[in-house]
Scaffold this active site. Sequence first.
Site, PDB file in Angstrom:
ATOM      1  N   LYS A 203       4.180   3.382  -6.244  1.00 46.79           N
ATOM      2  CA  LYS A 203       4.119   2.918  -4.860  1.00 46.79           C
ATOM      3  C   LYS A 203       5.303   3.498  -4.095  1.00 46.79           C
ATOM      4  O   LYS A 203       6.462   3.251  -4.428  1.00 46.79           O
ATOM      5  CB  LYS A 203       4.162   1.389  -4.808  1.00 46.79           C
ATOM      6  CG  LYS A 203       4.124   0.855  -3.387  1.00 46.79           C
ATOM      7  CD  LYS A 203       3.959  -0.656  -3.347  1.00 46.79           C
ATOM      8  CE  LYS A 203       3.983  -1.166  -1.914  1.00 46.79           C
ATOM      9  NZ  LYS A 203       3.835  -2.620  -1.834  1.00 46.79           N
ATOM     10  N   ARG A 213       1.485  -4.613   7.678  1.00 45.87           N
ATOM     11  CA  ARG A 213       2.546  -5.585   7.966  1.00 45.87           C
ATOM     12  C   ARG A 213       2.218  -6.359   9.245  1.00 45.87           C
ATOM     13  O   ARG A 213       2.573  -7.530   9.363  1.00 45.87           O
ATOM     14  CB  ARG A 213       3.905  -4.887   8.010  1.00 45.87           C
ATOM     15  CG  ARG A 213       4.296  -4.377   6.614  1.00 45.87           C
ATOM     16  CD  ARG A 213       5.629  -3.647   6.565  1.00 45.87           C
ATOM     17  NE  ARG A 213       5.810  -2.963   5.286  1.00 45.87           N
ATOM     18  CZ  ARG A 213       6.672  -1.963   5.069  1.00 45.87           C
ATOM     19  NH1 ARG A 213       7.450  -1.545   6.056  1.00 45.87           N
ATOM     20  NH2 ARG A 213       6.770  -1.414   3.881  1.00 45.87           N
ATOM     21  N   LYS A 226      12.273  -0.783   2.585  1.00 44.78           N
ATOM     22  CA  LYS A 226      11.994  -1.080   1.171  1.00 44.78           C
ATOM     23  C   LYS A 226      12.401   0.070   0.252  1.00 44.78           C
ATOM     24  O   LYS A 226      11.895   0.198  -0.857  1.00 44.78           O
ATOM     25  CB  LYS A 226      10.513  -1.451   1.017  1.00 44.78           C
ATOM     26  CG  LYS A 226      10.105  -2.680   1.849  1.00 44.78           C
ATOM     27  CD  LYS A 226       8.754  -3.274   1.461  1.00 44.78           C
ATOM     28  CE  LYS A 226       8.465  -4.547   2.267  1.00 44.78           C
ATOM     29  NZ  LYS A 226       7.212  -5.218   1.847  1.00 44.78           N
ATOM     30  N   LYS A 257      -0.168   4.741  -4.448  1.00 39.19           N
ATOM     31  CA  LYS A 257      -0.235   4.169  -3.105  1.00 39.19           C
ATOM     32  C   LYS A 257       0.900   4.715  -2.244  1.00 39.19           C
ATOM     33  O   LYS A 257       2.026   4.707  -2.710  1.00 39.19           O
ATOM     34  CB  LYS A 257      -0.112   2.649  -3.230  1.00 39.19           C
ATOM     35  CG  LYS A 257      -0.087   1.912  -1.926  1.00 39.19           C
ATOM     36  CD  LYS A 257       0.224   0.463  -2.178  1.00 39.19           C
ATOM     37  CE  LYS A 257       0.317  -0.225  -0.829  1.00 39.19           C
ATOM     38  NZ  LYS A 257       0.803  -1.552  -0.899  1.00 39.19           N
ATOM     39  N   SER A 283      -3.448   0.778   4.949  1.00 39.50           N
ATOM     40  CA  SER A 283      -3.775   0.383   6.319  1.00 39.50           C
ATOM     41  C   SER A 283      -3.559   1.510   7.334  1.00 39.50           C
ATOM     42  O   SER A 283      -4.373   1.691   8.239  1.00 39.50           O
ATOM     43  CB  SER A 283      -2.915  -0.828   6.700  1.00 39.50           C
ATOM     44  OG  SER A 283      -1.534  -0.530   6.546  1.00 39.50           O
ATOM     45  N   TYR A 321     -10.156  -0.308   3.056  1.00 33.30           N
ATOM     46  CA  TYR A 321     -10.688  -1.205   4.088  1.00 33.30           C
ATOM     47  C   TYR A 321     -12.050  -0.730   4.568  1.00 33.30           C
ATOM     48  O   TYR A 321     -12.759  -1.461   5.248  1.00 33.30           O
ATOM     49  CB  TYR A 321      -9.694  -1.305   5.257  1.00 33.30           C
ATOM     50  CG  TYR A 321      -8.339  -1.796   4.792  1.00 33.30           C
ATOM     51  CD1 TYR A 321      -8.129  -3.141   4.554  1.00 33.30           C
ATOM     52  CD2 TYR A 321      -7.303  -0.909   4.522  1.00 33.30           C
ATOM     53  CE1 TYR A 321      -6.911  -3.610   4.075  1.00 33.30           C
ATOM     54  CE2 TYR A 321      -6.072  -1.352   4.048  1.00 33.30           C
ATOM     55  CZ  TYR A 321      -5.886  -2.692   3.827  1.00 33.30           C
ATOM     56  OH  TYR A 321      -4.686  -3.145   3.342  1.00 33.30           O
TER      57      TYR A 321
END
Length: 332
Positions: A203, A213, A226, A257, A283, A321
Amino acid sequence: MASPIIAPFPAGRLRRLRRTSALRDMVSEVNLTAANLIWPIFVTEIAGGEGPIPSMPGVDRLTLDGARRAAERAMELGIPAICIFPHSDPDLKDESCERAWDPENIGNRAIRAIKETAPDLAVMTDIALDPYNINGHDGFVVDGKILNDETVEALVKMALAQAEAGADILGPSDMMDGRIGALRGALEQAGHKDVAILSYAAKFASGFYGPFRDAVGASGRLVGDKKTYQINPANRGEAIRCVARDLAEGADMVMVKPGMPYLDICRAVKDQFGAPTFAYQVSGEYAMLEGAIRNGWLSRDVVIESLLSFRRAGCDGVLSYFAPQVAEALAG
Ligand SMILES: NCc1[nH]cc(CCC(=O)O)c1CC(=O)O
């Protein structure tokens, strides 16, 4: 790798097999079916929190009833798994993150609701503290540092609560060191021997998570970034080492990812380890494609093209999605 022999032109004409759709189908090297899809959904605990997510046009936050309906739809469409992301009450977020392992948190209630409605559908979860953390981080923060080992202990409690609620697949997305081994050990001990772990193994620290988010209400909250736990986008070798480590600690499946900007990692992971390999078309990737399609700048064909690219890169499946819209299109 096979070394195909191509007769010199004009004996060799590669266009012969592209002439009709029947011929093209016969020599298609990979395929895409609903069985390759995992559908991520957002479930809200806030009264009136349901409805459209502006940066993800076409995706809604769902109530628990909405989650049940999504589960039914997934079953009808042949999508084998749903992945639950909680949209939790911002007023209840704190530094202790204790709600993350509350059996009654919205994530765990959604697991039970979906298993009740569609027992044969696989339910996947997300393991990380961010939905419940006041500062939006995946781990405990003390003096601006993300604590590793203390976070892993909390993730274990979170995982056990999810397993108890009936999750089939746990998805640790936190990127702490040592969490897969700790989770696997705790699951064995607690008698959850058959709960699978799909590790977010590779990731990356990505800007493509922005709309997510927004969707879970974490964007305003994230203090800093992060980068001390997610992988530097420049690092392929490190991503491979993360996957090797997670498999060695007991992950059943691994994930790369984001997806499209990291197809080289997908291919490398599949070739090197041969394990069930998934990509997350995140997303921001959804927003780019769906936004451009809605503006008339791209045709909707790019959706299936994008998903085929994951299959070509060696992925067994994709979290996307687009899952329901694509499964519907494939059902024709
Ligand atoms: N644990 C957090 C988590 N789990 C899945 C996503 C992103 C998914 C997406 O962008 O679609 C994130 C966001 C982050 O790491 O900040």
